[in-house]
Enzyme design. Structure first.
Site, short mmCIF file in Angstrom:
data_model
loop_
_atom_site.label_atom_id
_atom_site.label_comp_id
_atom_site.label_asym_id
_atom_site.label_seq_id
_atom_site.Cartn_x
_atom_site.Cartn_y
_atom_site.Cartn_z
N ASP A 204 20.08 14.61 10.82
CA ASP A 204 20.71 13.53 10.06
C ASP A 204 22.17 13.81 9.76
OD1 ASP A 204 20.65 11.04 8.75
OD2 ASP A 204 20.27 11.97 6.81
N SER A 228 22.04 5.63 5.67
CA SER A 228 21.10 5.58 6.79
C SER A 228 20.05 4.51 6.52
CB SER A 228 20.42 6.94 6.99
OG SER A 228 21.37 7.95 7.24
N GLN A 278 19.76 6.45 15.30
CA GLN A 278 19.91 6.09 13.89
C GLN A 278 20.80 4.86 13.77
OE1 GLN A 278 22.39 8.10 10.50
NE2 GLN A 278 20.39 9.11 10.50
#
Length: 287
Positions: A204, A228, A278
């Site tokens: 991430d 996110s 993502q």
């Protein structure tokens, strides 16, 4: 928290009921719970309910609400299917009864089959590059406050970007980033589930920021709301985490206040370990 052992302890959850687990959080430079922490803890919870001969090959998740650093997170695992080769689970993370995150993940027994992979991009080696720590030591007093505070947070990882963007240059960049990452004091032998949970944690980092690069002349973390929205990982091959790994990310598109990113994680020898995608919010803040 600045060692891999401390990170593993953070990911390891307390069992509080049938398929129900509880975790705590650690500050990682953001006022909210770090997304990689929630993904890795959810994967840990799912792993507690699957046979030992099955390993995660993919996970798909959504961030629903920002997580509160001060409140424990409950992870509830739902057993969806146990098949001959594949096992499927879903995990819901909650704080104070409200869902903040959800994930579906699939596990498979190890099987032989065809293999191919893309090549790792040609970039400078970690030894040729400076780290976030080096940047902080050399330019800490000159950095914008938000960037300084983010870089200065204690982490169990070291970062070496192959290209360092000057925050004072008002120029746009190509939507591509390459960053070497190394887990601190990770000289121990780790199980496949633990390696995957650590990869989920670090996956991430440096992803959503790639969507901002083509707009760097006017957009930055100070004037843009970023968060996110979803995160997916496909685990291809096992590796150890004693050496540097490379996260290669490109952002094919940004539209409607969302930036889309896809990435590949390689070990130093060029083996493709996993792929990630993502999408994140990147909304200009109103003056």
């Amino acid at each position: 928290m600045n060692t891999t052992t401390e990170l593993i302890n953070l990911i390891t959850l307390k069992k509080i009921g049938e398929n129900l687990f509880e975790g705590r959080s650690s500050y990682m430079g953001s006022p909210n719970v770090f997304g990689g922490q929630v993904v890795s803890q959810a994967l840990y919870a799912a792993y507690q309910t699957v046979p030992e001969d099955r390993f995660c090959h993919s996970l798909h998740s959504y961030f629903i609400l920002p997580g509160n650093l001060e409140i424990p997170i409950e992870y509830e695992v739902t057993i969806l299917r146990d098949g001959g080769s594949f096992t499927t689970r879903s995990v819901t993370a909650k704080q104070e009864g409200k869902a903040i995150f959800m994930m579906a993940c699939s596990f498979q027994i190890e099987q032989d089959g065809y293999e191919h992979q893309i090549d790792m991009p040609i970039v400078k080696s970690p030894e040729e590059l400076v780290s976030w720590t080096d940047i902080l030591e050399q330019f800490g007093t000159l950095l914008p406050k938000a960037i300084h505070n983010f870089i200065a947070a204690e982490r169990p990882l070291e970062f070496k970007p192959t290209v360092i963007q000057n925050p004072f240059e008002k120029v746009d960049y190509e939507p591509i980033s390459n960053t070497w990452i190394k887990f601190n004091e990770a000289d121990m032998d780790l199980s496949i589930p633990t390696i995957q949970q650590l990869l989920a944690y670090c996956s991430d980092y440096n992803v959503l920021a790639t969507s901002l690069l083509p707009h760097a002349s006017k957009a930055h973390f100070g004037n843009t709301q970023v968060a996110s929205l979803d995160h997916s990982i496909w685990f291809h091959r096992n590796t150890d985490l004693k050496d540097w790994i490379l996260i290669n990310v490109e952002s094919p598109s940004a539209s409607n206040t969302r930036g889309f990113n896809k990435g590949s994680i390689f070990n130093r020898s060029g083996k493709l370990i996993c792929s990630i995608t993502q999408e994140g919010l990147m909304r200009p803040k109103q003056a």
